[in-house]
Design a protein around this motif. Structure first.
Motif, PDB file in Angstrom:
ATOM      1  N   HIS A  53      -1.703  17.342  -0.561  1.00  0.00           N
ATOM      2  CA  HIS A  53      -2.629  16.441  -0.640  1.00  0.00           C
ATOM      3  C   HIS A  53      -3.673  16.742  -1.374  1.00  0.00           C
ATOM      4  CE1 HIS A  53      -3.587  12.509   0.558  1.00  0.00           C
ATOM      5  NE2 HIS A  53      -4.512  12.572   1.088  1.00  0.00           N
ATOM      6  N   GLU A  54      -4.545  15.405  -1.650  1.00  0.00           N
ATOM      7  CA  GLU A  54      -5.813  15.683  -2.320  1.00  0.00           C
ATOM      8  C   GLU A  54      -6.665  16.351  -1.425  1.00  0.00           C
ATOM      9  OE1 GLU A  54      -8.524  14.782  -5.649  1.00  0.00           O
ATOM     10  OE2 GLU A  54      -6.131  14.695  -5.478  1.00  0.00           O
ATOM     11  N   PRO A  55      -7.320  17.558  -2.079  1.00  0.00           N
ATOM     12  CA  PRO A  55      -8.215  18.342  -1.168  1.00  0.00           C
ATOM     13  C   PRO A  55      -9.286  17.456  -0.628  1.00  0.00           C
ATOM     14  CG  PRO A  55      -7.762  19.677  -2.915  1.00  0.00           C
ATOM     15  CD  PRO A  55      -7.375  18.154  -3.358  1.00  0.00           C
ATOM     16  N   GLY A  56      -9.846  17.340   0.568  1.00  0.00           N
ATOM     17  CA  GLY A  56     -11.050  16.777   1.041  1.00  0.00           C
ATOM     18  C   GLY A  56     -12.048  17.748   1.043  1.00  0.00           C
ATOM     19  N   PHE A  57     -13.188  17.303   1.821  1.00  0.00           N
ATOM     20  CA  PHE A  57     -14.370  18.008   1.660  1.00  0.00           C
ATOM     21  C   PHE A  57     -14.958  18.018   3.321  1.00  0.00           C
ATOM     22  CE2 PHE A  57     -14.370  15.407  -2.127  1.00  0.00           C
ATOM     23  CZ  PHE A  57     -14.557  16.294  -2.988  1.00  0.00           C
ATOM     24  N   LEU A  58     -15.757  19.171   3.290  1.00  0.00           N
ATOM     25  CA  LEU A  58     -16.411  19.309   4.572  1.00  0.00           C
ATOM     26  C   LEU A  58     -17.854  19.463   4.526  1.00  0.00           C
ATOM     27  CD1 LEU A  58     -16.640  20.034   7.549  1.00  0.00           C
ATOM     28  CD2 LEU A  58     -16.292  22.237   7.003  1.00  0.00           C
ATOM     29  N   TYR A  59     -18.988  18.532   4.810  1.00  0.00           N
ATOM     30  CA  TYR A  59     -20.152  18.730   4.711  1.00  0.00           C
ATOM     31  C   TYR A  59     -20.778  19.617   5.639  1.00  0.00           C
ATOM     32  CZ  TYR A  59     -25.107  17.298   4.413  1.00  0.00           C
ATOM     33  OH  TYR A  59     -26.561  17.593   4.296  1.00  0.00           O
ATOM     34  N   ARG A  60     -21.415  20.503   5.266  1.00  0.00           N
ATOM     35  CA  ARG A  60     -22.042  21.598   6.378  1.00  0.00           C
ATOM     36  C   ARG A  60     -23.681  21.103   6.212  1.00  0.00           C
ATOM     37  NH1 ARG A  60     -18.798  23.779  10.052  1.00  0.00           N
ATOM     38  NH2 ARG A  60     -17.367  25.339   9.376  1.00  0.00           N
ATOM     39  N   ALA A 114      -2.037  10.240   4.047  1.00  0.00           N
ATOM     40  CA  ALA A 114      -0.658  10.612   3.095  1.00  0.00           C
ATOM     41  C   ALA A 114      -0.861   9.450   2.071  1.00  0.00           C
ATOM     42  CB  ALA A 114       0.408  10.066   3.726  1.00  0.00           C
ATOM     43  N   ASP A 115      -0.140  10.008   0.786  1.00  0.00           N
ATOM     44  CA  ASP A 115      -0.071   9.259  -0.570  1.00  0.00           C
ATOM     45  C   ASP A 115       1.440   9.421  -1.012  1.00  0.00           C
ATOM     46  OD1 ASP A 115      -0.482   7.723  -2.823  1.00  0.00           O
ATOM     47  OD2 ASP A 115      -1.860   9.101  -3.539  1.00  0.00           O
ATOM     48  N   VAL A 116       1.954   8.137  -1.223  1.00  0.00           N
ATOM     49  CA  VAL A 116       3.280   8.442  -1.980  1.00  0.00           C
ATOM     50  C   VAL A 116       2.963   8.460  -3.379  1.00  0.00           C
ATOM     51  CG1 VAL A 116       5.392   7.267  -2.338  1.00  0.00           C
ATOM     52  CG2 VAL A 116       4.379   7.011  -0.030  1.00  0.00           C
ATOM     53  N   ILE A 117       3.939   9.536  -3.928  1.00  0.00           N
ATOM     54  CA  ILE A 117       3.721   9.648  -5.441  1.00  0.00           C
ATOM     55  C   ILE A 117       4.565   8.428  -5.924  1.00  0.00           C
ATOM     56  CG2 ILE A 117       4.126  11.128  -7.420  1.00  0.00           C
ATOM     57  CD1 ILE A 117       3.804  13.529  -5.568  1.00  0.00           C
ATOM     58  N   ASN A 151       0.920  -1.188   0.069  1.00  0.00           N
ATOM     59  CA  ASN A 151      -0.027  -0.095   0.125  1.00  0.00           C
ATOM     60  C   ASN A 151       0.863   1.367  -0.104  1.00  0.00           C
ATOM     61  OD1 ASN A 151      -2.075   2.003   0.228  1.00  0.00           O
ATOM     62  ND2 ASN A 151      -3.161   0.704   1.930  1.00  0.00           N
ATOM     63  N   GLY A 152       0.696   2.074  -0.978  1.00  0.00           N
ATOM     64  CA  GLY A 152       1.171   3.289  -0.993  1.00  0.00           C
ATOM     65  C   GLY A 152       0.576   4.456  -0.333  1.00  0.00           C
ATOM     66  N   ASP A 153      -0.524   4.220   0.154  1.00  0.00           N
ATOM     67  CA  ASP A 153      -1.398   5.049   0.914  1.00  0.00           C
ATOM     68  C   ASP A 153      -1.336   4.620   2.606  1.00  0.00           C
ATOM     69  OD1 ASP A 153      -2.279   6.183  -1.143  1.00  0.00           O
ATOM     70  OD2 ASP A 153      -4.469   5.527  -1.115  1.00  0.00           O
ATOM     71  N   TYR A 154      -1.463   5.866   3.310  1.00  0.00           N
ATOM     72  CA  TYR A 154      -1.484   5.510   4.645  1.00  0.00           C
ATOM     73  C   TYR A 154      -2.375   6.604   5.530  1.00  0.00           C
ATOM     74  CZ  TYR A 154       0.661   6.426   9.490  1.00  0.00           C
ATOM     75  OH  TYR A 154       1.014   6.359  10.845  1.00  0.00           O
ATOM     76  N   TYR A 155      -2.922   5.845   6.591  1.00  0.00           N
ATOM     77  CA  TYR A 155      -3.699   7.085   7.374  1.00  0.00           C
ATOM     78  C   TYR A 155      -3.482   6.586   8.814  1.00  0.00           C
ATOM     79  CZ  TYR A 155      -7.101   3.285   8.274  1.00  0.00           C
ATOM     80  OH  TYR A 155      -7.777   1.940   8.421  1.00  0.00           O
ATOM     81  N   HIS A 156      -3.861   7.310   9.750  1.00  0.00           N
ATOM     82  CA  HIS A 156      -3.022   7.168  11.087  1.00  0.00           C
ATOM     83  C   HIS A 156      -4.065   8.082  12.122  1.00  0.00           C
ATOM     84  CE1 HIS A 156      -0.609   6.610  14.487  1.00  0.00           C
ATOM     85  NE2 HIS A 156      -0.398   7.654  14.584  1.00  0.00           N
ATOM     86  N   PHE A 157      -4.329   7.463  13.103  1.00  0.00           N
ATOM     87  CA  PHE A 157      -5.449   8.115  13.988  1.00  0.00           C
ATOM     88  C   PHE A 157      -4.290   8.226  15.521  1.00  0.00           C
ATOM     89  CE2 PHE A 157      -8.792   6.531  11.400  1.00  0.00           C
ATOM     90  CZ  PHE A 157      -9.152   7.798  11.189  1.00  0.00           C
TER      91      PHE A 157
END
Length: 336
Positions: free
Chosen positions: A226-233, A154-157, A135-141
């Motif tokens: 990084h790829e822009p995320g979204f906020l839902y109001r 995160a994302d590796v190019i 996996n070239g993606d990663y997430y962490h909490f």
């Protein structure tokens, strides 16, 4: 040597009997003899040599043209065997490599594993599916002692083993930070120095890091390309794109990352993703970001974990179950 001589005599006798009688029982005996050759590692070209010797002994120059055709076949079989041995060697090496990569992929899952923290005011879902084994993606909490949530994506190019190794390095670099004392911009600034020093100059990493503070409902964040995320109001029933600026990690040694903050209201939703989500295909074309929003909105009634899983299944099916990149999606819903 004695055994080969006996083989030639037996073969010559069988061939003569078959040619003179046309009795197919001799074909069966020839098949059994051929099977015995396999068990003794006698190659096909050696059988052709035995056949040529038998023809020469039985008929001499009368079969001259036929004999030359067998010489031709003999050379072809020798070349075939050499190529086949090389092919079998390559197949074995591929099997061994796949096995080693699978072991590495399992280790990566263990090394990069992260638990979704339990926070009373939030419902959190996350999914990350690699395009290949690694996996070239990663997430962490993280969850701080004051109850604050830290979230990284995160994302590796790049893809494959180098990308996976880079993600492992990012994970262990983050583990060395005292995150409670650092802002998102500070974390990205420190990670940028790590990547710039340790990762090849042709490999870059994009990353989004955010911190949510339950007591104030403030979400602070920063992005490294990084790829822009979204906020839902929820009140406006609309999605807005995170407007962030920041250079990808590893380009310049001394890079500062702008930090932003917003207040999250009840029923609002934070959507973080990698480009494997936005670059899904519908037929031959890439989907538009508006289509991504439509799909996220379609399953918004589900709990967060079910939500991300249904979005993944939707796009995976849309792309004929052949996604072209690692797929990572995080959804954070404020429920109180």
């Amino acid at each position: 040597m004695h055994k080969i001589k006996a083989d030639r005599q037996t073969y010559k006798k069988l061939l003569q009997q078959y040619l003179e009688s046309n009795n197919k029982c001799y074909l069966e005996e020839a098949k059994q003899m051929s099977i015995s050759f396999v068990s003794r590692n006698i190659y096909p070209e050696e059988i052709v040599r035995i056949h040529i010797d038998a023809i020469d002994t039985l008929y001499g120059d009368g079969f001259n043209d036929y004999r030359r055709s067998l010489d031709f076949l003999l050379e072809a079989l020798i070349a075939y065997r050499v190529a086949n041995e090389e092919f079998e060697k390559l197949k074995l090496e591929q099997i061994e490599l796949r096995s080693e990569i699978q072991v590495a992929a399992n280790m990566q899952k263990t090394l990069l594993a992260t638990d979704i923290p339990s926070i009373e005011t939030l419902d959190i879902g996350a999914i990350s599916v690699p395009f290949h084994q690694m996996n070239g993606d990663y997430y962490h909490f993280t969850k701080a002692e004051n109850g604050a949530l830290g979230v990284a994506i995160a994302d590796v190019i790049g893809k494959g083993v180098p990308a996976a190794l880079s993600m492992s390095m990012i994970k262990y670099a983050m583990d060395s930070f005292y995150e409670e004392a650092m802002s998102p911009s500070g974390i990205l600034r420190n990670l940028n120095r790590v990547v710039e020093r340790n990762v090849a100059s042709n490999m870059f990493i994009t990353m989004f890091y955010g911190q949510f503070f339950p007591k104030t409902s403030i979400f602070r964040f920063a992005s490294a390309g990084h790829e822009p995320g979204f906020l839902y109001r929820a009140k406006e029933k609309s999605f807005v794109e995170f407007d962030t600026k920041g250079l990808v990690l590893g380009v310049l040694k001394n890079t500062n990352y702008p930090q932003y903050e917003i207040k999250i209201e009840k029923d609002d939703m934070i959507v973080l993703l990698t480009d494997g989500v936005t670059e899904c295909r519908r037929g031959k074309r890439f989907i538009k970001r508006e289509e991504v929003i439509e799909v996220i909105e379609k399953y918004a009634h589900l709990p967060a974990q079910k939500h991300v899983e249904h979005v993944y299944m939707h796009f995976n099916q849309l792309d004929d179950f052949k996604l072209k990149d690692d797929f990572t999606l995080i959804i954070i819903k404020k429920v109180v």
